[in-house]
Enzyme design. Structure first.
Site, PDB file in Angstrom:
ATOM      1  N   ALA A   1      23.999 -39.880  27.105  1.00  0.00           N
ATOM      2  CA  ALA A   1      23.933 -41.313  26.656  1.00  0.00           C
ATOM      3  C   ALA A   1      25.230 -41.800  26.496  1.00  0.00           C
ATOM      4  O   ALA A   1      25.392 -42.819  25.778  1.00  0.00           O
ATOM      5  CB  ALA A   1      23.251 -41.130  25.451  1.00  0.00           C
ATOM      6  N   HIS A   2      26.591 -41.277  26.664  1.00  0.00           N
ATOM      7  CA  HIS A   2      27.708 -41.731  26.421  1.00  0.00           C
ATOM      8  C   HIS A   2      28.069 -42.735  27.568  1.00  0.00           C
ATOM      9  O   HIS A   2      27.621 -42.547  28.545  1.00  0.00           O
ATOM     10  CB  HIS A   2      28.995 -40.762  26.302  1.00  0.00           C
ATOM     11  CG  HIS A   2      28.906 -39.780  25.204  1.00  0.00           C
ATOM     12  ND1 HIS A   2      29.797 -39.308  24.543  1.00  0.00           N
ATOM     13  CD2 HIS A   2      27.727 -38.973  24.827  1.00  0.00           C
ATOM     14  CE1 HIS A   2      29.500 -38.384  23.724  1.00  0.00           C
ATOM     15  NE2 HIS A   2      28.252 -38.193  23.872  1.00  0.00           N
TER      16      HIS A   2
ATOM     17  N   HIS B   1      29.277 -31.391  27.485  1.00  0.00           N
ATOM     18  CA  HIS B   1      29.299 -32.651  28.513  1.00  0.00           C
ATOM     19  C   HIS B   1      30.295 -32.377  29.491  1.00  0.00           C
ATOM     20  O   HIS B   1      31.105 -33.122  29.996  1.00  0.00           O
ATOM     21  CB  HIS B   1      29.670 -34.132  28.031  1.00  0.00           C
ATOM     22  CG  HIS B   1      28.728 -34.513  26.843  1.00  0.00           C
ATOM     23  ND1 HIS B   1      27.416 -35.182  27.175  1.00  0.00           N
ATOM     24  CD2 HIS B   1      28.565 -34.254  25.462  1.00  0.00           C
ATOM     25  CE1 HIS B   1      27.057 -35.518  26.152  1.00  0.00           C
ATOM     26  NE2 HIS B   1      27.508 -35.124  25.018  1.00  0.00           N
TER      27      HIS B   1
ATOM     28  N   ASP C   1      15.103 -29.182  17.519  1.00  0.00           N
ATOM     29  CA  ASP C   1      14.332 -30.571  16.949  1.00  0.00           C
ATOM     30  C   ASP C   1      12.952 -30.449  17.689  1.00  0.00           C
ATOM     31  O   ASP C   1      12.092 -31.239  17.298  1.00  0.00           O
ATOM     32  CB  ASP C   1      14.802 -31.866  17.107  1.00  0.00           C
ATOM     33  CG  ASP C   1      15.031 -32.344  18.605  1.00  0.00           C
ATOM     34  OD1 ASP C   1      15.081 -31.226  19.317  1.00  0.00           O
ATOM     35  OD2 ASP C   1      15.211 -33.257  18.862  1.00  0.00           O
TER      36      ASP C   1
ATOM     37  N   HIS D   1      14.957 -31.278  22.411  1.00  0.00           N
ATOM     38  CA  HIS D   1      16.100 -31.023  23.013  1.00  0.00           C
ATOM     39  C   HIS D   1      16.061 -29.739  23.843  1.00  0.00           C
ATOM     40  O   HIS D   1      16.915 -29.317  24.742  1.00  0.00           O
ATOM     41  CB  HIS D   1      17.280 -31.247  22.333  1.00  0.00           C
ATOM     42  CG  HIS D   1      17.703 -32.786  22.247  1.00  0.00           C
ATOM     43  ND1 HIS D   1      17.078 -33.483  21.251  1.00  0.00           N
ATOM     44  CD2 HIS D   1      18.711 -33.595  22.796  1.00  0.00           C
ATOM     45  CE1 HIS D   1      17.650 -34.826  21.395  1.00  0.00           C
ATOM     46  NE2 HIS D   1      18.526 -34.800  22.181  1.00  0.00           N
TER      47      HIS D   1
ATOM     48  N   ASP E   1      22.666 -33.437  15.646  1.00  0.00           N
ATOM     49  CA  ASP E   1      22.824 -34.492  16.596  1.00  0.00           C
ATOM     50  C   ASP E   1      22.359 -35.821  16.307  1.00  0.00           C
ATOM     51  O   ASP E   1      21.643 -36.355  17.222  1.00  0.00           O
ATOM     52  CB  ASP E   1      22.730 -34.083  18.146  1.00  0.00           C
ATOM     53  CG  ASP E   1      23.715 -34.929  19.087  1.00  0.00           C
ATOM     54  OD1 ASP E   1      23.195 -34.501  20.392  1.00  0.00           O
ATOM     55  OD2 ASP E   1      24.405 -35.577  18.846  1.00  0.00           O
TER      56      ASP E   1
ATOM     57  N   LEU F   1      17.481 -38.664  27.093  1.00  0.00           N
ATOM     58  CA  LEU F   1      17.503 -38.318  25.709  1.00  0.00           C
ATOM     59  C   LEU F   1      18.897 -38.591  25.011  1.00  0.00           C
ATOM     60  O   LEU F   1      19.955 -38.341  25.888  1.00  0.00           O
ATOM     61  CB  LEU F   1      17.298 -36.723  25.208  1.00  0.00           C
ATOM     62  CG  LEU F   1      15.949 -36.281  25.656  1.00  0.00           C
ATOM     63  CD1 LEU F   1      15.739 -34.839  25.414  1.00  0.00           C
ATOM     64  CD2 LEU F   1      14.906 -36.857  24.746  1.00  0.00           C
TER      65      LEU F   1
ATOM     66  N   GLY G   1      20.075 -38.162  21.720  1.00  0.00           N
ATOM     67  CA  GLY G   1      20.218 -37.454  20.177  1.00  0.00           C
ATOM     68  C   GLY G   1      19.024 -37.554  19.776  1.00  0.00           C
ATOM     69  O   GLY G   1      17.820 -37.866  20.139  1.00  0.00           O
TER      70      GLY G   1
END
Lengths: 276, 403
Positions: free
Chosen positions: B154-155, B211, B268, B271, B293, B327, B329
């Protein structure tokens, strides 16, 4: 002497704990009147300590006005070493009850002057007097660390351990003989004899021969517990297995007296009765 | 009976009727606290002839060391990567809210951002002790921008950087300062990463791999240079392959020094598949670090919210990059992660609790005072029921949150 014989270890531990409970409760200790108790270590009294803790948790007994004096401690072992007798007493007894730390006395095996430490301890015991000294017996008939050959009028002092004892203790020190303490500070036979009352806990077949030597043979410094034949108020509390070397006649006689002995623990008194 | 006070006048609190996590097991022992640290009661008894001033009945609760979250991007609408005028206030708000999740220390995390964001935000966040105002800050976690383009997740792509030109200086220029930085995530396949990792490790900053599309030997090399963590294992890295296990292979690599890698896991339920959690746990149980996260939307109702330079969307328990299925986070809280990890991995209660306390403390090199209930440690702990729901949170021996 009284010889109190119970069927097995747990019953013997419970009888002993009940006796101690009754003695303390009926004494009615208070801020000006402390009950003084001598205490042992080792595997034998563990069941008794557990029971006393139960009685404390249920509110039937308080140790607030009880002073305790332990019999012995290793020399040179760090105080918080898991095998020190300080650790033993903390984990198995003190941390579960309401005793004032200032009233719990254990010999300091790391004192700078061991001789002085022993003399001071002996002096404390003399000035307070012991109402009830609880002890055990070694397989060689010793009480505290008064190994065979100890004087029957001995006082609190430094003792070097017999080779047998060191080897037997090695299992607590990772089987490394070099790590086992070789000296201890111990109360003397004479010290315990000065108590107003003595209770010796003896359980297990491996103690049977020592019990035989202690009560059916003569007073002998090779079996130091035999000294208590000359004490006016001694109780031996044992299980069946510990009586295996005694004469049938002795065992039958004392078993026949159990209804008398049981009057000492029944009725069982509680601090709750004395609340007023 | 008042305490003897021969050593200290400070009051002593004894927590009774509880089970405490000690030496890898739940022991039926009392917990003693004085002056914000865990007290040794045996020393107190014999050395000081002292005892407790107050006894607190914990009603059978489990007492675990306070949870430590080393990867949390924000929450309750606060985005740590946003350069607001009140960075401090935002961090404090989250710090206060996460007390309810049993978190007593955390690392505010900044995702890949342009340099001006780091220069504006970082000075506003400092290492500090926790208390009634909120969980303590152990340092900032900088996740990016020195990461792989293929695994950016997502960065924002336009903010990715490399240290090809100036090596470590490039990193320093980007961040501005490393003063309150505890953890940096980077991709080890980037050229000159080795010297950067070495330099970071020298300065006491924990280096994490993530990453990234690195293979196992690149990852091993990075660990040999000083990297000690894997950021959210399995996510944003090459999948395990039996001929090139990639970063995942670090779990069982024989090329590494004794101080082995730990790995973060987002437990969670979204993920990572439970089977993957179990594989990671069994391969290297003492290295597993639970992280949330968590994104700024954590604690907020469903809908659209901002993360770094992008917009995300919450649907139920999932958070995606708006308009995609990537996803970005999680919104699970730390205590939810602990419970989920326990149930999904089938591990012991002790292992689940250690993954959220002891292991992150060891990762950051603070296990001498955080993450355990050892004598002398900071008295940061949580009361939990048998299902590991948080009943109360304590920092420095004071209750800072209660259900």
């Amino acid at each position: 002497m009284r010889l109190v014989i119970l069927d097995e270890y747990n019953l013997a531990s419970e009888w002993a704990a009940k006796y101690i409970r009754n003695r303390i409760v009926q004494f009615m200790p208070g801020p000006d009147k402390f009950f003084t108790l001598g205490l042992p270590t080792g595997s034998t009294p563990l069941g008794c300590y557990k029971k006393l803790i139960e009685y404390h948790t249920s509110g039937d007994i308080s140790f607030k006005y009880v002073k305790t004096f332990n019999m012995d401690e290793y020399v040179g072992l760090p105080r918080d070493h898991p095998e020190s007798y300080h650790s033993y007493m903390w984990n198995n007894f003190f941390k579960h009850i309401d005793i004032d730390p200032a009233n719990a006395h254990i010999l300091d095996g790391n004192a700078p002057d061991l001789q002085k430490e022993c003399e001071a301890f002996e002096q404390k015991l003399r000035s307070w007097g012991i109402d009830l000294f609880v002890g055990g017996i070694g397989p060689d008939g010793h009480i505290a660390f008064n190994e065979p050959g100890s004087s029957l009028v001995s006082r609190t002092r430094v003792k070097t351990l017999a080779k047998d004892t060191i080897v037997a203790n090695a299992r607590f020190f990772g089987n490394d003989l070099s790590k086992v303490p070789t000296m201890t500070l111990t109360v003397g036979v004479g010290t315990v004899m000065d108590a107003r009352e003595v209770m010796i806990l003896i359980t297990g077949a491996h103690k049977a021969f020592a019990l035989y030597k202690a009560i059916e043979e003569g007073v002998n410094h090779m079996w130091t517990v035999s000294a208590f034949q000359q004490h006016p108020r001694t109780i031996f509390v044992c299980d069946e297995d510990a009586t295996l070397e005694l004469r049938v006649k002795t065992v039958k006689y004392f078993k026949g007296l159990m209804h008398v002995h049981n009057k000492l623990v029944d009725p069982l008194h509680s601090m709750k009765d004395y609340k007023n | 009976m008042p305490s003897n006070k021969s050593v200290s006048d400070a009051p002593i609190t004894q927590f009774i009727n509880c089970r405490i996590l000690k030496e890898q097991e739940l022991q039926s022992e009392d917990l003693w606290v004085r002056e914000g640290t865990i007290l040794n009661p045996e020393r107190l008894f014999f050395d000081e002839k002292g005892y407790a001033d107050t006894q607190i009945d914990c009603q059978g609760s489990i007492i675990a060391p306070g949870f430590i979250d080393v990867q949390i991007n924000g929450g309750y609408g606060i985005d740590f990567s946003l350069a607001t005028d009140n960075v401090k206030g935002g961090v404090s708000l989250v710090a206060k809210k996460i007390l309810a999740h049993g978190v007593t220390s955390f690392c505010p995390t900044l995702v890949t951002s342009p340099p001006y964001i780091y220069h504006k935000v970082l000075p506003g966040i400092s290492v500090q002790n926790g208390g009634a105002e909120g969980a303590g800050i152990l340092g900032v976690h900088l996740e990016g921008p020195f990461i792989s383009q293929e695994k950016k997740g997502a960065h924002p792509e336009q903010c990715l950087r490399s240290f090809q030109t100036g090596g470590f200086q490039d990193l320093l220029d980007t961040y501005g300062s490393l003063d309150n930085v505890a953890l940096v995530t980077l991709a080890p396949e980037l050229p000159r990463s080795q010297e950067v990792i070495r330099e970071l490790a020298c300065r006491g900053v924990t280096v994490s791999l993530g990453h990234s599309v690195s293979n196992l030997s690149q990852a091993e090399e990075a660990v040999q240079q000083g990297a000690t963590f894997i950021t959210h294992l399995f996510n944003a890295m090459l999948p395990f392959h039996h001929r090139d296990p990639g970063i995942v292979g670090l779990l069982t690599s024989d090329q590494l020094p004794r101080t082995l890698c730990t790995h973060g896991m987002i437990a969670d339920g979204i993920h990572t598949n439970p089977a993957a959690l179990r594989i990671a746990h069994r391969a290297h149980p003492t290295g597993l670090v639970l992280v949330t996260d968590a994104i700024p939307a954590m604690g907020l109702p469903p809908g659209r919210h901002t993360l770094g330079q992008q917009v995300i969307e919450i649907q139920g328990l999932n958070a995606y990059v708006a308009g995609t299925k990537t996803l970005c986070g999680s919104i699970a809280t730390m205590d939810m992660c602990v419970r989920h990890f326990l149930q999904a991995s089938g591990c012991t209660v002790e292992a689940a609790l250690e993954a959220a306390s002891l292991h992150p403390a060891q990762l950051l090199g603070v296990s001498d005072r955080k993450g355990t209930l050892n004598y002398g440690s900071d008295a940061d702990f949580v009361f939990l029921d048998d299902s590991l729901n948080v009943r109360a949170t304590y920092i420095a021996g004071e209750q800072v949150w209660k259900k």
